[in-house]
Design a protein around this motif. Structure first.
Motif, mmCIF file in Angstrom:
data_model
loop_
_atom_site.group_PDB
_atom_site.id
_atom_site.type_symbol
_atom_site.label_atom_id
_atom_site.label_comp_id
_atom_site.label_asym_id
_atom_site.label_seq_id
_atom_site.Cartn_x
_atom_site.Cartn_y
_atom_site.Cartn_z
ATOM 1 N N LEU A 58 -18.926 12.799 9.892
ATOM 2 C CA LEU A 58 -17.911 13.555 9.150
ATOM 3 C C LEU A 58 -18.453 14.101 7.831
ATOM 4 C CD1 LEU A 58 -14.878 11.110 9.620
ATOM 5 C CD2 LEU A 58 -15.233 13.290 10.809
ATOM 6 N N GLY A 59 -19.696 13.749 7.519
ATOM 7 C CA GLY A 59 -20.246 14.133 6.228
ATOM 8 C C GLY A 59 -19.675 13.304 5.097
ATOM 9 N N LEU A 60 -19.221 12.074 5.425
ATOM 10 C CA LEU A 60 -18.580 11.205 4.441
ATOM 11 C C LEU A 60 -19.318 9.875 4.293
ATOM 12 C CD1 LEU A 60 -14.831 11.818 5.400
ATOM 13 C CD2 LEU A 60 -16.136 12.901 3.551
ATOM 14 N N ASP A 61 -20.605 9.868 4.574
ATOM 15 C CA ASP A 61 -21.397 8.669 4.391
ATOM 16 C C ASP A 61 -21.534 8.368 2.895
ATOM 17 O OD1 ASP A 61 -22.936 11.202 4.795
ATOM 18 O OD2 ASP A 61 -24.516 10.010 3.870
ATOM 19 N N TYR A 62 -22.061 7.210 2.571
ATOM 20 C CA TYR A 62 -22.117 6.787 1.171
ATOM 21 C C TYR A 62 -22.912 7.760 0.305
ATOM 22 C CZ TYR A 62 -23.290 4.090 -2.982
ATOM 23 O OH TYR A 62 -23.464 3.684 -4.284
ATOM 24 N N GLU A 63 -24.039 8.242 0.830
ATOM 25 C CA GLU A 63 -24.861 9.173 0.048
ATOM 26 C C GLU A 63 -24.077 10.441 -0.294
ATOM 27 O OE1 GLU A 63 -25.821 7.530 2.707
ATOM 28 O OE2 GLU A 63 -27.249 6.161 1.726
ATOM 29 N N LYS A 102 0.824 -1.207 0.000
ATOM 30 C CA LYS A 102 0.000 0.000 0.000
ATOM 31 C C LYS A 102 0.864 1.266 0.000
ATOM 32 C CE LYS A 102 -3.396 -2.387 2.922
ATOM 33 N NZ LYS A 102 -4.178 -2.320 4.172
ATOM 34 N N LYS A 103 0.272 2.348 -0.480
ATOM 35 C CA LYS A 103 0.846 3.666 -0.282
ATOM 36 C C LYS A 103 0.280 4.229 1.017
ATOM 37 C CE LYS A 103 1.306 4.577 -5.237
ATOM 38 N NZ LYS A 103 0.917 5.468 -6.364
ATOM 39 N N SER A 104 0.884 5.299 1.527
ATOM 40 C CA SER A 104 0.435 5.795 2.827
ATOM 41 C C SER A 104 0.509 7.313 2.905
ATOM 42 C CB SER A 104 1.296 5.184 3.941
ATOM 43 O OG SER A 104 0.887 5.657 5.217
ATOM 44 N N ILE A 105 -0.560 7.914 3.443
ATOM 45 C CA ILE A 105 -0.574 9.338 3.740
ATOM 46 C C ILE A 105 -1.233 9.534 5.099
ATOM 47 C CG2 ILE A 105 -0.708 10.006 1.311
ATOM 48 C CD1 ILE A 105 -3.654 10.731 1.792
ATOM 49 N N THR A 106 -1.010 10.700 5.709
ATOM 50 C CA THR A 106 -1.748 11.065 6.917
ATOM 51 C C THR A 106 -2.722 12.183 6.570
ATOM 52 O OG1 THR A 106 -0.067 12.667 7.606
ATOM 53 C CG2 THR A 106 0.135 10.414 8.440
ATOM 54 N N LEU A 107 -3.886 12.150 7.230
ATOM 55 C CA LEU A 107 -4.927 13.123 6.946
ATOM 56 C C LEU A 107 -5.789 13.271 8.191
ATOM 57 C CD1 LEU A 107 -5.671 14.721 4.394
ATOM 58 C CD2 LEU A 107 -7.342 12.945 3.857
ATOM 59 N N ASN A 108 -5.990 14.493 8.613
ATOM 60 C CA ASN A 108 -6.811 14.749 9.796
ATOM 61 C C ASN A 108 -8.246 15.020 9.351
ATOM 62 O OD1 ASN A 108 -7.979 15.469 12.202
ATOM 63 N ND2 ASN A 108 -6.432 16.976 12.763
ATOM 64 N N LEU A 109 -9.108 14.018 9.499
ATOM 65 C CA LEU A 109 -10.490 14.144 9.061
ATOM 66 C C LEU A 109 -11.356 14.909 10.061
ATOM 67 C CD1 LEU A 109 -11.114 10.607 7.511
ATOM 68 C CD2 LEU A 109 -10.520 12.737 6.352
ATOM 69 N N LYS A 110 -10.741 15.387 11.134
ATOM 70 C CA LYS A 110 -11.472 16.221 12.083
ATOM 71 C C LYS A 110 -11.330 17.703 11.749
ATOM 72 C CE LYS A 110 -11.321 12.968 15.946
ATOM 73 N NZ LYS A 110 -10.927 12.760 17.367
ATOM 74 N N THR A 111 -10.659 17.998 10.643
ATOM 75 C CA THR A 111 -10.511 19.382 10.198
ATOM 76 C C THR A 111 -11.179 19.548 8.836
ATOM 77 O OG1 THR A 111 -8.421 18.981 9.036
ATOM 78 C CG2 THR A 111 -8.289 19.527 11.385
ATOM 79 N N SER A 112 -11.618 20.767 8.550
ATOM 80 C CA SER A 112 -12.271 21.032 7.270
ATOM 81 C C SER A 112 -11.315 20.832 6.097
ATOM 82 C CB SER A 112 -12.838 22.454 7.253
ATOM 83 O OG SER A 112 -11.814 23.410 7.486
ATOM 84 N N SER A 113 -10.045 21.174 6.307
ATOM 85 C CA SER A 113 -9.073 20.999 5.223
ATOM 86 C C SER A 113 -8.842 19.515 4.945
ATOM 87 C CB SER A 113 -7.748 21.678 5.577
ATOM 88 O OG SER A 113 -7.197 21.144 6.768
ATOM 89 N N ILE A 133 -11.041 17.093 5.420
ATOM 90 C CA ILE A 133 -12.240 16.619 4.734
ATOM 91 C C ILE A 133 -12.208 17.021 3.265
ATOM 92 C CG2 ILE A 133 -14.740 16.880 4.556
ATOM 93 C CD1 ILE A 133 -13.977 15.142 6.868
ATOM 94 N N ASP A 134 -11.804 18.254 2.995
ATOM 95 C CA ASP A 134 -11.746 18.735 1.611
ATOM 96 C C ASP A 134 -10.755 17.921 0.781
ATOM 97 O OD1 ASP A 134 -13.612 20.680 2.145
ATOM 98 O OD2 ASP A 134 -12.144 22.288 2.445
ATOM 99 N N ILE A 135 -9.601 17.607 1.364
ATOM 100 C CA ILE A 135 -8.598 16.810 0.649
ATOM 101 C C ILE A 135 -9.140 15.415 0.358
ATOM 102 C CG2 ILE A 135 -6.338 15.702 0.844
ATOM 103 C CD1 ILE A 135 -5.440 18.163 2.467
ATOM 104 N N LEU A 152 -9.833 13.383 -3.226
ATOM 105 C CA LEU A 152 -9.344 12.034 -3.528
ATOM 106 C C LEU A 152 -10.488 11.128 -3.991
ATOM 107 C CD1 LEU A 152 -6.910 11.481 -0.504
ATOM 108 C CD2 LEU A 152 -6.265 11.805 -2.901
ATOM 109 N N VAL A 153 -11.667 11.314 -3.393
ATOM 110 C CA VAL A 153 -12.831 10.497 -3.765
ATOM 111 C C VAL A 153 -13.210 10.716 -5.224
ATOM 112 C CG1 VAL A 153 -15.311 10.146 -3.348
ATOM 113 C CG2 VAL A 153 -13.738 10.338 -1.414
ATOM 114 N N GLU A 154 -12.992 11.900 -5.739
ATOM 115 C CA GLU A 154 -13.323 12.198 -7.141
ATOM 116 C C GLU A 154 -12.643 11.228 -8.102
ATOM 117 O OE1 GLU A 154 -12.331 16.212 -8.027
ATOM 118 O OE2 GLU A 154 -13.661 17.072 -6.512
#
Length: 220
Positions: free
Chosen positions: A110-115, A72-83, A85-87, A91-93
């Motif tokens: 987090l506003g990241l549910d399937y819908e 796997k590749k690896s990154i860190t991302l803080n999903l508790k921040t707006s930035s 979430i935006d990143i 990536l989801v796109e």
């Protein structure tokens, strides 16, 4: 040169510990580009579980972590921040599959549910692995390995007949759930290729423990 049946498929891996990482390890083994996303500083909790290479308790030397996250590749991302979430949404796109094994309440909070992800990328396949599934009366209950065995009935066939039941070795319920999440995830991906529409795969660890019990009883 990279090879595999899933060459060109991109997976966003929000998983931790065993069940989710095992699924994404299998996807990576089939040639998918798997991007593991971890919390800053802490990372996946499995990094702190031994045994460690050279008996050095370093977060980069956990043998279980290395096994379940190979390829796997690896990154860190803080999903508790707006930035953060935006990143992630960017990536989801460009993702084909999103895998997560949080408690069912987490992704919606987090506003990241399937819908929500479908609005960004209608073709994305999302696989969620949790203790008791995404809905039902137990969905928000916490569980350990031994709890999964007990509730599913799997503990009925372990141990000596005249003594208390025993927990199976290793984290079998987690491994089996991750393994059994692979076929429906691939089926949803195949369907997406035909229709252009993604799906949400709901994996209950307890249900797969019950299935393992049924298999063991049938073989006995």
């Amino acid at each position: 040169m990279a090879k595999g049946a899933l060459l060109g498929i991109r997976v966003l891996d929000l998983t931790h510990y065993v069940a989710g990482p095992y699924l994404t390890r299998l996807l990576a083994g089939l040639g998918a580009e798997v991007i593991k996303i971890e919390k800053p500083d802490r990372g996946d909790g499995l990094r702190r579980q031994g045994p460690f290479a050279g008996d050095d308790p370093d977060i980069d030397k956990s043998l279980p972590f290395l096994y379940f996250n190979t390829g796997k590749k690896s990154i860190t991302l803080n999903l508790k921040t707006s930035s953060g979430i935006d990143i992630f949404k960017k990536l989801v796109e460009h993702a084909d599959i999103v895998v997560e094994n949080f408690e069912p309440r987490v992704m919606p909070s987090l506003g990241l549910d399937y819908e929500s992800l479908c609005k960004i990328n209608p073709g994305v396949v999302m696989t969620s692995i949790s203790n008791f599934g995404q809905d039902g009366p137990y969905r928000d209950y916490k569980a350990s390995e031994i709890v999964e065995y007990a509730i599913s009935g799997l503990m009925y066939i372990t141990g000596e007949p005249d003594r208390e039941p025993l927990k199976l070795g290793l984290e079998i319920s987690q491994i089996v759930a991750g393994q059994n999440a692979l076929p429906p995830t691939l089926a949803a991906l195949y369907c997406r290729n035909l229709t252009g529409e993604g799906q949400h795969i709901d994996i209950s660890i307890m249900e797969y423990c019950s299935g393992l019990l049924e298999f063991q009883l049938a073989m006995s």
